[in-house]
Design a protein around this motif. Structure first.
Motif, PDB file in Angstrom:
ATOM      1  N   PHE A  55      -8.151  10.762  -4.075  1.00  0.00           N
ATOM      2  CA  PHE A  55      -8.355  11.967  -2.824  1.00  0.00           C
ATOM      3  C   PHE A  55      -8.759  11.644  -1.787  1.00  0.00           C
ATOM      4  O   PHE A  55      -9.546  12.399  -1.076  1.00  0.00           O
ATOM      5  N   VAL A  56      -9.378  10.261  -1.609  1.00  0.00           N
ATOM      6  CA  VAL A  56      -9.962   9.798  -0.434  1.00  0.00           C
ATOM      7  C   VAL A  56      -9.095   9.227   0.503  1.00  0.00           C
ATOM      8  O   VAL A  56      -9.392   8.900   1.521  1.00  0.00           O
ATOM      9  N   GLU A  57      -7.857   8.621   0.062  1.00  0.00           N
ATOM     10  CA  GLU A  57      -6.880   8.042   1.076  1.00  0.00           C
ATOM     11  C   GLU A  57      -5.572   8.529   0.751  1.00  0.00           C
ATOM     12  O   GLU A  57      -5.104   8.805  -0.526  1.00  0.00           O
ATOM     13  N   MET A  58      -4.759   8.544   1.717  1.00  0.00           N
ATOM     14  CA  MET A  58      -3.142   9.068   1.545  1.00  0.00           C
ATOM     15  C   MET A  58      -2.363   7.653   1.132  1.00  0.00           C
ATOM     16  O   MET A  58      -1.462   7.882   0.198  1.00  0.00           O
ATOM     17  N   LEU A  59      -2.667   6.488   1.592  1.00  0.00           N
ATOM     18  CA  LEU A  59      -1.586   5.389   1.301  1.00  0.00           C
ATOM     19  C   LEU A  59      -2.077   4.537   0.305  1.00  0.00           C
ATOM     20  O   LEU A  59      -1.912   3.216   0.373  1.00  0.00           O
ATOM     21  N   THR A  60      -2.664   5.036  -0.901  1.00  0.00           N
ATOM     22  CA  THR A  60      -3.191   4.199  -1.840  1.00  0.00           C
ATOM     23  C   THR A  60      -2.255   3.019  -2.247  1.00  0.00           C
ATOM     24  O   THR A  60      -3.046   1.821  -2.440  1.00  0.00           O
ATOM     25  N   PRO A  61      -1.105   3.266  -2.792  1.00  0.00           N
ATOM     26  CA  PRO A  61      -0.335   1.936  -3.037  1.00  0.00           C
ATOM     27  C   PRO A  61       0.012   0.778  -2.115  1.00  0.00           C
ATOM     28  O   PRO A  61      -0.351  -0.198  -2.419  1.00  0.00           O
ATOM     29  N   LEU A  62      -0.217   1.411  -0.698  1.00  0.00           N
ATOM     30  CA  LEU A  62      -0.163   0.079   0.053  1.00  0.00           C
ATOM     31  C   LEU A  62      -1.423  -0.604   0.405  1.00  0.00           C
ATOM     32  O   LEU A  62      -1.588  -1.727   0.203  1.00  0.00           O
ATOM     33  N   THR A  63      -2.787   0.245   0.160  1.00  0.00           N
ATOM     34  CA  THR A  63      -3.847  -0.565  -0.087  1.00  0.00           C
ATOM     35  C   THR A  63      -3.900  -1.272  -1.316  1.00  0.00           C
ATOM     36  O   THR A  63      -4.469  -2.453  -1.180  1.00  0.00           O
ATOM     37  N   VAL A  64      -3.447  -1.007  -2.379  1.00  0.00           N
ATOM     38  CA  VAL A  64      -3.622  -1.729  -3.755  1.00  0.00           C
ATOM     39  C   VAL A  64      -2.559  -3.215  -3.414  1.00  0.00           C
ATOM     40  O   VAL A  64      -3.034  -4.054  -3.744  1.00  0.00           O
ATOM     41  N   ALA A  65      -1.472  -2.881  -2.955  1.00  0.00           N
ATOM     42  CA  ALA A  65      -0.420  -3.941  -2.461  1.00  0.00           C
ATOM     43  C   ALA A  65      -1.201  -5.253  -1.748  1.00  0.00           C
ATOM     44  O   ALA A  65      -1.296  -6.059  -1.985  1.00  0.00           O
ATOM     45  N   GLU A  66      -1.978  -4.466  -0.647  1.00  0.00           N
ATOM     46  CA  GLU A  66      -2.415  -5.378   0.322  1.00  0.00           C
ATOM     47  C   GLU A  66      -3.729  -5.960  -0.442  1.00  0.00           C
ATOM     48  O   GLU A  66      -3.878  -7.353  -0.388  1.00  0.00           O
ATOM     49  N   TYR A  67      -4.639  -5.395  -0.870  1.00  0.00           N
ATOM     50  CA  TYR A  67      -5.717  -5.864  -1.621  1.00  0.00           C
ATOM     51  C   TYR A  67      -5.497  -6.890  -2.600  1.00  0.00           C
ATOM     52  O   TYR A  67      -6.089  -8.207  -2.774  1.00  0.00           O
ATOM     53  N   LEU A  68      -4.207  -6.682  -3.366  1.00  0.00           N
ATOM     54  CA  LEU A  68      -3.841  -7.852  -4.486  1.00  0.00           C
ATOM     55  C   LEU A  68      -3.109  -9.111  -3.911  1.00  0.00           C
ATOM     56  O   LEU A  68      -2.759 -10.068  -4.311  1.00  0.00           O
ATOM     57  N   GLY A  69      -2.723  -8.596  -2.656  1.00  0.00           N
ATOM     58  CA  GLY A  69      -1.653  -9.787  -2.121  1.00  0.00           C
ATOM     59  C   GLY A  69      -0.498  -9.865  -2.490  1.00  0.00           C
ATOM     60  O   GLY A  69       0.123 -10.862  -2.938  1.00  0.00           O
ATOM     61  N   ILE A  70       0.350  -8.761  -2.774  1.00  0.00           N
ATOM     62  CA  ILE A  70       1.399  -8.793  -3.552  1.00  0.00           C
ATOM     63  C   ILE A  70       2.589  -7.748  -2.770  1.00  0.00           C
ATOM     64  O   ILE A  70       1.986  -7.105  -1.935  1.00  0.00           O
ATOM     65  N   ASN A  71       3.801  -8.050  -3.077  1.00  0.00           N
ATOM     66  CA  ASN A  71       4.730  -7.343  -2.275  1.00  0.00           C
ATOM     67  C   ASN A  71       5.785  -6.562  -3.157  1.00  0.00           C
ATOM     68  O   ASN A  71       6.690  -7.372  -3.754  1.00  0.00           O
ATOM     69  N   PRO A  72       5.245  -5.592  -3.423  1.00  0.00           N
ATOM     70  CA  PRO A  72       6.109  -4.997  -4.833  1.00  0.00           C
ATOM     71  C   PRO A  72       7.395  -4.237  -4.417  1.00  0.00           C
ATOM     72  O   PRO A  72       7.979  -4.026  -3.068  1.00  0.00           O
TER      73      PRO A  72
END
Lengths: 379, 155
Positions: A55-72
């Protein structure tokens, strides 16, 4: 097709619950992801499905993908409140089964205790003007109605907190491990009557991550797979004034769907993990899921019946009341279920646990998502 | 309310002008929530009733949540209700002290959140008969309920 047994959890990761001051929620989440990846024995690039919300950000999956350097190939950022991770687990099972992704990561991280406690802007509603002190008041209203209809007592609510604390005392990772008695709970400072300080979950930091794959690959990983046997998701309101009956939650239908898919009944379950944001939750969900009759939850939780040594082990990590509650607890109850079924729980291990039932709750008793997990021999 | 940056103001004005030009008579402005609050600010407590299924609707909506109809009308209510559940929000005296939060079942059917304000917060009980008045909380109009002043009220 049924999702029964089609997918399995092959990796889980937890952070320490209060050991990472000065870390962002994403950094706490990354720590849990790192541990889940190690637990599954995979490389991060194998992950192609991301399921995450907070509940602190809207685009969490994008943040996670970017952080991990993956392209799901599959992303899901659905937010149903604290139940969302059980809901995500349903989505992950479906996406895996359809081949939309092959390795699903469900993850959460929060610095609620040590970071800035922020919420996104909420929709304006007719309830705002009354300043209801959410989220506590909706649960107090439910507790009071349950007491009115069924004679449930504050002492019985207290039994839930005392049982959770007794489990927490067996869990070295739990946040609150000091002894707690029914008298302590009943005599504590009232927050919103009839709920006092110890009827409310704690606020902690914490991260958790889980990795799921299809059953055909489930035995290719270092740990014993834990299979998803059943899941059901229902929602009957958002505002507490729109909840049809404050003594019966949508967990009644969600759990019925999950048990039907799994082909088991409450009597078959060895260990139960429920979203205990407040003491009334445990009573409501035990009733709604069918572990006891409606109205008998207060008696059911009394005399240590859900504590260590009782007839039904409930919230064996200490729950949101005593173990961990970083805002959205749903992830942690599933991981405790998985670890119980793997037999990894040390002093709090439930003997020979083969079937676990979970219920995540989101919003104010609104979104209910039940899940049944089982060991390989339950397939 | 969404705060738009100043440089988008001309865009907003353009959009409003476009809406007025293409005024669709089936749309009533403002929307139901703002209409409800504007009624309250005039001291009027009105809820909606569905022209198709006849059931009352609260909170204010564009669609009837019973039957799905989009034909809702504003109606007066008796103001009579019953406490469905109640809680006491504890607050330090210097911040205004404890206050009541209740869920009230209106005679017409809908349930709403409110406060029962003429008895001590912890003396409000489930099943208590209450009647509605439009009062103020924090300088904002709000439907409040009284236990002692019973009787019909014209809205």
């Amino acid at each position: 097709m049924s999702l029964r047994g089609e997918t399995a959890v092959v990796g889980v990761g937890l952070t320490e619950f209060n050991g990472m001051p000065g870390h962002t929620h994403m950094e706490i989440m990354a720590t849990a992801i790192d541990r889940a990846i190690a637990d599954a024995g995979i490389k991060k690039d194998e992950i192609d499905g991301i399921f995450s919300a907070n509940f602190v950000e809207m685009l969490t999956p994008l943040t996670v993908a970017e952080y991990l350097g993956i392209n799901p190939t599959y992303m899901d950022g659905t937010n149903t409140g604290g139940s969302v991770f059980v809901n995500s687990m349903q989505s992950a099972a479906a996406a895996l089964s359809l081949g939309l992704c092959n390795v699903a990561l469900i993850c959460y991280g929060s610095n609620s205790a040590t970071g800035p406690f922020t919420h996104p802007p909420a929709m304006h509603t007719v309830e705002d003007v009354y300043r209801p002190r959410n989220p506590i008041t909706p649960y107090a209203l439910a507790a009071n109605r349950h007491m009115h209809e069924f004679g449930t007592t504050k002492e019985q609510l207290a039994e839930v907190a005392v049982s959770a604390r007794a489990w927490a005392q067996l869990n070295p990772a739990a946040t609150m491990r000091d002894p707690l008695t029914v008298e302590d709970v009943v005599n504590a400072r009232m927050i919103v009557d009839p709920l006092g300080k110890f009827d409310c979950c704690l606020i902690s930091d914490g991260g958790a991550a889980m990795i799921m794959v299809r059953k055909d690959r489930a035995r290719d990983f270092p740990k014993q797979p834990v299979y998803m046997l059943g899941v059901g998701s229902r929602t009957d309101h958002n505002l507490i004034s729109c909840m049809p009956d404050l003594t019966t939650t949508a967990a009644k239908e969600a759990a019925a769907a999950a048990f039907a898919m799994a082909g088991v009944t409450p009597a078959d379950i060895d260990v139960v993990e429920l979203y205990d944001a407040f003491t009334i939750n445990t009573i409501l969900f035990l009733e709604d899921m069918g572990f006891c009759k409606k109205g008998e939850g207060g008696a059911f939780v009394s005399n240590g019946n859900i504590a260590p040594g009782g007839s039904l082990p409930v919230n064996t990590n200490g729950g949101g009341l005593s173990c961990v509650h970083p805002g959205m607890y749903g992830m942690f109850l599933m991981i405790e279920a998985v670890q119980q079924l793997r037999g990894e729980c040390g002093e709090r291990q439930v003997d020979n646990a083969k079937l676990a039932a979970c219920n995540g709750s989101g919003g104010f008793l609104a979104s209910q998502v039940s899940a049944i997990f089982g060991t390989g021999e339950t397939l | 309310m969404l705060e738009l940056p100043a440089y988008t103001e001309h865009l907003k004005e353009g959009i409003l002008a476009e809406h007025q030009k293409n005024n669709n008579e089936s749309i009533e402005n403002p929307g139901p929530l703002q209409t409800y609050e504007e009624n309250l600010s005039r001291g009027e407590f009105r809820i909606q009733q569905c022209k198709d299924c006849g059931q009352h609707v609260f909170y204010p909506r564009l669609l009837c949540h019973h039957c799905g109809s989009n034909l809702l009308k504003w109606v007066a209510v008796s103001g009579r209700g019953t406490v469905y559940s109640t809680a006491v929000v504890r607050q330090r005296p210097e911040k205004g002290g404890d206050y009541n939060i209740s869920l009230i079942d209106l005679e017409e059917g809908p349930r709403l959140m409110s406060r029962v304000v003429d008895v001590d917060p912890d003396e409000v009980t489930i099943g208590m008969a209450v009647s509605a008045h439009v009062g103020m909380i924090d300088d904002k109009p709000a439907v409040l309920f009284y236990n002692k002043e019973q009787g019909d009220k014209e809205w």
